[in-house]
Design a protein around this motif. Sequence first.
Motif, PDB file in Angstrom:
ATOM      1  N   VAL A  22       0.834  -1.205   0.000  1.00 34.12           N
ATOM      2  CA  VAL A  22       0.000   0.000   0.000  1.00 34.12           C
ATOM      3  C   VAL A  22       0.870   1.258   0.000  1.00 34.12           C
ATOM      4  N   HIS A  23       1.885   1.308   0.862  1.00 34.04           N
ATOM      5  CA  HIS A  23       2.686   2.525   1.008  1.00 34.04           C
ATOM      6  C   HIS A  23       3.701   2.731  -0.120  1.00 34.04           C
ATOM      7  N   LYS A  24       4.183   1.649  -0.737  1.00 34.97           N
ATOM      8  CA  LYS A  24       5.191   1.810  -1.798  1.00 34.97           C
ATOM      9  C   LYS A  24       4.614   1.711  -3.206  1.00 34.97           C
ATOM     10  N   ILE A  25       3.546   0.934  -3.379  1.00 35.03           N
ATOM     11  CA  ILE A  25       3.010   0.731  -4.731  1.00 35.03           C
ATOM     12  C   ILE A  25       1.722   1.525  -4.928  1.00 35.03           C
ATOM     13  N   ALA A  26       0.734   1.307  -4.071  1.00 34.29           N
ATOM     14  CA  ALA A  26      -0.568   1.966  -4.240  1.00 34.29           C
ATOM     15  C   ALA A  26      -0.473   3.473  -4.031  1.00 34.29           C
ATOM     16  N   SER A  27       0.560   3.919  -3.366  1.00 34.49           N
ATOM     17  CA  SER A  27       0.728   5.358  -3.127  1.00 34.49           C
ATOM     18  C   SER A  27       0.892   6.140  -4.433  1.00 34.49           C
ATOM     19  N   ARG A  28       1.137   5.452  -5.538  1.00 36.78           N
ATOM     20  CA  ARG A  28       1.181   6.119  -6.848  1.00 36.78           C
ATOM     21  C   ARG A  28      -0.209   6.595  -7.274  1.00 36.78           C
ATOM     22  N   ASP A  29      -1.249   5.899  -6.784  1.00 36.06           N
ATOM     23  CA  ASP A  29      -2.615   6.176  -7.229  1.00 36.06           C
ATOM     24  C   ASP A  29      -3.522   6.733  -6.138  1.00 36.06           C
ATOM     25  N   TYR A  30      -3.021   6.776  -4.911  1.00 33.22           N
ATOM     26  CA  TYR A  30      -3.818   7.250  -3.780  1.00 33.22           C
ATOM     27  C   TYR A  30      -3.035   8.308  -3.020  1.00 33.22           C
ATOM     28  N   THR A  31      -3.754   9.218  -2.365  1.00 28.54           N
ATOM     29  CA  THR A  31      -3.109  10.272  -1.585  1.00 28.54           C
ATOM     30  C   THR A  31      -2.514   9.686  -0.308  1.00 28.54           C
ATOM     31  N   ALA A  32      -1.655  10.455   0.349  1.00 29.73           N
ATOM     32  CA  ALA A  32      -1.068  10.027   1.624  1.00 29.73           C
ATOM     33  C   ALA A  32      -2.168   9.763   2.652  1.00 29.73           C
ATOM     34  N   GLU A  33      -3.186  10.605   2.669  1.00 33.92           N
ATOM     35  CA  GLU A  33      -4.294  10.405   3.602  1.00 33.92           C
ATOM     36  C   GLU A  33      -5.004   9.076   3.329  1.00 33.92           C
ATOM     37  N   GLN A  34      -5.243   8.770   2.070  1.00 36.29           N
ATOM     38  CA  GLN A  34      -5.902   7.507   1.709  1.00 36.29           C
ATOM     39  C   GLN A  34      -5.034   6.308   2.072  1.00 36.29           C
TER      40      GLN A  34
END
Length: 155
Positions: A22-34
């Motif tokens: 979530v923090h290294k890969i999905a963070s490309r498509d989601y905000t830090a808050e998400q």
Amino acid sequence: MMIRQFITGDEIALFRVFFSAVHKIASRDYTAEQVNAWAPADIDQQLWAAHMRNLRPFVVEIDKEIVGYADLQPYGYIDHFFVSGAYARQGVGTLLMKRIHEEARRLGLKQLTSNVSKTAEPFFIRQGFEVVERKSPVLRGVVLQNAFMRKILDV
């Protein structure tokens, strides 16, 4: 790279994979808050461990390090499907999906379904899934976007 069934004691390593994905890969498509709502660092480890024991996922190891995991519920739903950020695009997800399909055949399932992140959606499409519905679930008070996806299986 080998795949095996979950064993008690894997729970903390699976959390590390989830958190990394979530923090290294999905963070490309989601905000830090998400990302922080989805995978908080202070997650209740006892609840997490109980959930993993309930899911009984398939686990991928490379040199005895857990690098990915995914489950398949008896009715065809994939609840968790995560690959460590350090092992993205190295065949871990493909190996997990192959194992899920083998298990689905063994169970005689007619379809697979999952709520899939924006990040994972292209991978699931390449695996033959289609978007059924776009969704906006709320997690810890934060709206995230995902897609309910389905794949009809050859019986």
